[in-house]
Every structure is written in C-alpha cells, then in structure tokens.
Enzyme design. Structure first.
Site, PDB file in Angstrom:
ATOM      1  N   ARG A 188      55.251 101.355  84.034  1.00 26.94           N
ATOM      2  CA  ARG A 188      53.972 100.840  83.444  1.00 26.94           C
ATOM      3  C   ARG A 188      54.202 101.112  81.995  1.00 26.94           C
ATOM      4  NH1 ARG A 188      47.746 102.628  83.930  1.00 26.94           N
ATOM      5  NH2 ARG A 188      48.193 104.639  83.722  1.00 26.94           N
TER       6      ARG A 188
ATOM      7  N   ASP B  92      39.044 102.720  83.917  1.00 26.20           N
ATOM      8  CA  ASP B  92      38.465 101.727  82.853  1.00 26.20           C
ATOM      9  C   ASP B  92      37.607 100.929  83.155  1.00 26.20           C
ATOM     10  OD1 ASP B  92      40.415 102.209  80.503  1.00 26.20           O
ATOM     11  OD2 ASP B  92      41.942 102.510  82.011  1.00 26.20           O
TER      12      ASP B  92
ATOM     13  N   ASP C 169      66.113  95.815  80.213  1.00 26.11           N
ATOM     14  CA  ASP C 169      67.416  96.004  80.054  1.00 26.11           C
ATOM     15  C   ASP C 169      67.756  97.323  80.707  1.00 26.11           C
ATOM     16  OD1 ASP C 169      67.881  93.470  79.110  1.00 26.11           O
ATOM     17  OD2 ASP C 169      68.307  94.103  77.077  1.00 26.11           O
TER      18      ASP C 169
ATOM     19  N   GLU D 154      41.281  95.439  84.158  1.00 26.13           N
ATOM     20  CA  GLU D 154      40.391  96.579  84.228  1.00 26.13           C
ATOM     21  C   GLU D 154      39.230  96.801  83.383  1.00 26.13           C
ATOM     22  OE1 GLU D 154      43.195  99.893  83.417  1.00 26.13           O
ATOM     23  OE2 GLU D 154      44.328  98.538  82.069  1.00 26.13           O
TER      24      GLU D 154
ATOM     25  N   HIS E 150      49.640 106.720  79.976  1.00 28.27           N
ATOM     26  CA  HIS E 150      48.985 107.809  79.709  1.00 28.27           C
ATOM     27  C   HIS E 150      49.836 108.993  79.867  1.00 28.27           C
ATOM     28  CE1 HIS E 150      45.533 105.704  79.166  1.00 28.27           C
ATOM     29  NE2 HIS E 150      45.488 105.164  80.496  1.00 28.27           N
TER      30      HIS E 150
END
Length: 258
Positions: A73, A178, A87, A152, A48
């Site tokens: 995230r 959510d 990586d 969620e 977000h």
C-alpha cells in the site's frame, strides 16, 4: 523469459476468497515471521506505518521465500512512488483514497508500460526484472500487475459505478475506518449505516466481476463482508496482534497480585 506469474491476481480472477493480514511494524524480521503464518496475502503498509522505499524493499525480499503474496500500500497515488514500488518488485499495489474515475484511470496508466501507460521503462536495472535477467519483462509485466484501489469516503461511493467502469482496475477495497469517519461515525465502523454502506458497495463491486476487498478485525463485519461478496479479506494487523497479546499477558500477571 516472461514476468513472474502473479498468483494473487489469478486467485481474484478465479473468484477465490483469499485471507490476508496487515504488516504495520515496518520491519523485515517480523514480516518474515508473518510470512510463515499461512496467510494468502500480506499488506506492507506505506500509508499509516513508518515505511519507506528501502524498508518496503527489505520486506518484499524476505516475503519472496514465503507462500504469502506481498501487497504494497503506497501512501498516496503518485506516479513516481508507484514506479519505484513496481521496480522494487511488487506486483500488487493498493492505492488509498481513490474517489474519482479520473484518478483511477491515471493509476492504471501508472502501472502500465507505454504506449498505453506512463510507467517508466527502466526495468533493465530493476529488481522486478531480476536485474535484466528477465528479457521479456517489458513485454509481459502489464498482465501480471494487480491494481487495487481503495474507496473510503462518501465521494468515492457516489462515484463507485464510474470507478468500476475503468478498465485495468483489478479490485476495489472498501476502507471501513475512513468511511465511518466521513459518515460522521468516527471509530464506529460497525454503525448500522456504515455497515450497510460497506456491504452495499461490496455487493456492487462483486456484481461487476471485479474483486471486492476489506480489512476488518470484527468477526461479524468480516462475515457480513464475505456474504456480500468480498474476496480479498484482511482479518488482522501485526501491530494489533502484538499489542493486544502483550497487554493481555501483562494484565493477567498483574491481576494475580491483587
């Protein structure tokens, strides 16, 4: 030389409660500042916030000097994104909207090297292996990667037992906003039905020995989550802290002229 030790994963294994904060400003300078604040962990948000791989990389780099463990995230649980994030040097990945055991199993494969997973073996040129200086990275990395999945929505709660049974999931994060929306209570995560669902899910997660997590800026909800068994607990977001402080300061001085 083995892969670097993941202190966040170790803390969850040891049953510690660790407090974190969201990084939504998508800027390395503010991330560096937040790294001096004393949080145990900080989430670099790719879902977000206007982050991309390079801005996430820059924040990983500045947080390396801090005692706050970076959690990335990803915007979605896609194999190629997770490969890039790992990586780039992230050892802990948080994946949103996981609502089936099949999805959870694929995510475990995404963070695991062959023959048991699908993570691409290109660590010789990666920041994660210090650009080939960590010779044993491929043999030791799996043990230090921490996979957190977000449950969620109602479907995820219905499948929570199956998700928890997936080996390789280190923690399950309950997303209040959510979940509230999916339950018909948009913007009201403190609704009694939502709060009951959250605390019930956290207690179930904790009972399995996996770590339960949450983001809450409401003190009562945060306390209820901790009492239910939440162990990685985010208590704020940089953008909200800045926004609220700025609004409060502006209002304070404007009101002196009334």
């Amino acid at each position: 030389m083995p892969a670097p030790h993941n202190p966040f994963k170790q803390a969850l294994k040891d049953g510690e409660t660790v407090f974190g904060c969201w990084l939504a400003l998508a800027d390395p300078y503010s991330a560096e500042l937040m790294g001096t604040a004393g949080f145990d962990w900080l989430v670099i948000d790719g879902e977000h916030s206007p982050n991309d791989l390079r801005s996430i990389l820059a924040q990983l780099q500045v947080l390396e000097a801090s005692s706050s463990h970076p959690v990335v995230r990803v915007p979605i649980g896609e194999t190629y994104l997770i490969k890039q994030i790992l990586d780039a040097g992230s050892q802990t990945v948080l994946v949103p909207m996981v609502d089936t055991a099949d999805h959870a199993r694929q995510l475990v494969r995404d963070v695991t090297y062959p023959p048991h997973g699908d993570r691409g073996v290109g660590y010789a040129i990666s920041r994660a292996a210090r650009f080939s200086q960590i010779a044993d990275y491929g043999l030791t990395a799996n043990e230090q990667i921490c996979l957190l999945v977000q449950v969620e929505n109602r479907k995820g709660l219905e499948n929570l037992d199956d998700i928890l049974a997936v080996d390789g999931i280190d923690g399950v994060f309950i997303g209040p906003a959510d979940l509230a929306a999916d339950m018909g209570h948009m913007g009201n995560a403190a609704h009694p039905d939502v709060l009951a669902a959250i605390t019930g899910a956290i207690a179930k997660i904790d009972a399995t020995g996996k770590a339960a997590g949450i983001l809450s800026t409401d003190d009562e909800m945060t306390q209820a989550a901790i009492q239910a068994g939440a162990r990685f607990v985010a208590v704020g977001a940089d953008i909200l802290m800045l926004s609220h402080a700025a609004q409060s300061l502006a209002t304070k001085w404007k009101n002196t002229l009334k």
